[in-house]
Design an enzyme around this catalytic site. Sequence first.
Site, PDB file in Angstrom:
ATOM      1  CE  LYS A 218     -17.664   3.396  -8.198  1.00 18.55           C
ATOM      2  NZ  LYS A 218     -17.848   1.953  -8.091  1.00 18.55           N
ATOM      3  CD  GLU A 224      -5.963   6.632   2.193  1.00 19.28           C
ATOM      4  OE1 GLU A 224      -7.092   7.110   1.888  1.00 19.28           O
ATOM      5  OE2 GLU A 224      -5.821   5.563   2.802  1.00 19.28           O
ATOM      6  NE  ARG A 280     -12.590  -6.153  -5.567  1.00 19.61           N
ATOM      7  CZ  ARG A 280     -13.501  -5.520  -4.809  1.00 19.61           C
ATOM      8  NH1 ARG A 280     -13.318  -4.269  -4.481  1.00 19.61           N
ATOM      9  NH2 ARG A 280     -14.579  -6.145  -4.394  1.00 19.61           N
ATOM     10  CD  GLU A 365     -10.592  -3.778  -2.079  1.00 21.53           C
ATOM     11  OE1 GLU A 365     -10.271  -3.045  -1.144  1.00 21.53           O
ATOM     12  OE2 GLU A 365     -10.548  -3.416  -3.267  1.00 21.53           O
ATOM     13  CG  HIS A 396      18.453 -16.642  -7.505  1.00 23.63           C
ATOM     14  ND1 HIS A 396      19.617 -17.380  -7.567  1.00 23.63           N
ATOM     15  CD2 HIS A 396      17.935 -16.654  -8.756  1.00 23.63           C
ATOM     16  CE1 HIS A 396      19.804 -17.802  -8.812  1.00 23.63           C
ATOM     17  NE2 HIS A 396      18.787 -17.365  -9.552  1.00 23.63           N
ATOM     18  CE  LYS A 516     -11.978   3.461   2.887  1.00 22.29           C
ATOM     19  NZ  LYS A 516     -13.015   3.769   1.921  1.00 22.29           N
TER      20      LYS A 516
END
Length: 558
Positions: A218, A224, A280, A365, A396, A516
């Site tokens: 965005k 990253e 998100r 978030e 399990h 950050k």
Amino acid sequence: MSVEPPVSIQPSTPSLTEFPAWKALSSHFKAIRDKHLREFFADDARRGERFTAEAAGLYLDYSKNRITAETLRLLVQLAEECGLQKRIAAMFEGEPINSTERRAVLHTALRAPRDAQIMADGINVVPEVHAVLDRMTTFANELCSGGWRGHTGKRIWNIVNIGIGGSDLGPVMAYEALRAYSQRDMVFRFVSNVDGTDFREATRDISPEETLFIVCSKTFTTTETLANAHAARQWMLDAFDDARAVSKHFVAVSTNTVEVSDFGIDPANMFGFWDWVGGRYSMDSAIGLSTMIAIGPQNFRSMLAGFHAMDEHFRTTPFDRNLPVIMGLLAIWYNNFFGSETLAVLPYDQYLKRFPAYLQQLAMESNGKQARLDGFPVNYQTSQIVWGEPGTNGQHSFYQLIHQGTRLIPCDFIGFCQTLNPLGNHHDLLMANLFAQTEALAFGKTSEEVKSEGTPDWLCPHRTFPGNRPTNTILAERLTPYTLGTLVALYEHAVFTQGAIWNIDSFDQWGVELGKELAKRIVKEMAPMGDPNLKHDSSTNALIRRYVGCRDGGGITG
Ligand code: G6Q
């Protein structure tokens, strides 16, 4: 971006815990907290039909919750006292309800039909939404028909999505969820982590000539993503030694045209979205380009229709029949009254294996906040911790704790009546396990029952199941693009409901900033052989020195 500090010097609203419905719920909680689900079911033979709701093809059975009709009535009253209906209207009408960022929150516009009218800052955003969808459609069709070719004229067979957080989790989850509908002769990979392993493993067996990178960001400033996008660019240039290759092998999804073109991607190959789409909440924007290529434009639009059907249900249905509202309120009930810390999301469908991870970001978030909208601190818990794995694998491993541990862990079970992969009686086995788990969790097994089976006294405590563990069961006919849309929107709006009641901003994420900033500072300090002037705390200093020393092979320095 400049954000003005809160102006209020006094809380603008009383605390949630002062509301009449909250107080009534507190007393009501004391009255029913020890009542067992066995008693709830014994009291009402039709409970399993009564506490259900249905919308947009999703059937919600919430009867195995520790509630009565009175609980639901009070929870609905709480939602009303908190002004949930107004908050819903404000979101759908494009008011800047993301108050700390002064932004509208209009992901619902991303799935609105072409003829809808949704205003943000005086502009109807629906035509822009559809213009982007149409461009995505043209591009996806061109790519899949072989019209769009790589630098050497070869067809594109590999799609690598580069993005992180909201620009990754949605696309990965949707690709995995809808794999049965995907273009099987194409390869889809997702690179998010700044760990070089992620990029290397995603590209080690594919040919640059046949690969398209979709750089999803965005802001187009995320460290990253840019590190991975630069690595991808270099990988491409290593193969072609010709910068013109970039235009045929890179497209971008972003709101930042300047940064996109600075990176070297032609804005003609950029798909836009808007600041009113939170990361998100963006899997159904152009961030879903990889999804559209994988499942085809028609299926993508069917997914959007599923989202929209749930949006409309949420917007228009009375709270006591409103699936996202009911689920949101139940989460409040366990989180704030029973003191439950977590919610387990347990999809009985292998295709939904990344759904819990997706929901983690969506819920945690959005609602992991401690400041109310007016800036004053909350005096109640906010978001629960969301986690989960697909069934039956979890049975399990960690279900032991849910059945017999000391904590109360509400669970959402998700299942489908028809499988996409018929194989012997696998599907009956799968669904029998889902139903069995919700039954066992609710009703347990008393020590008398255990004893009557001939279990020796000393072993009885170990074989007893207390039960009274609450669950929701969500059933749908079949996992389709449409169903996936309804499911995601269901959780989006349940999260919204919770945030509205907790009186927090569910659409900002300031909590990711500090780490950050510090990482940016530390990376500069990692000059070869370390920086002797580290000014962090003694632990962080020592860790950085140890890392740098070991990395450079110069021995470990404290
Ligand atoms: C989501 C968050 C966050 C965001 C990533 C990636 O709601 O805002 O997860 O999606 O930090 O951001 P960019 O898309 O700007 O790279």
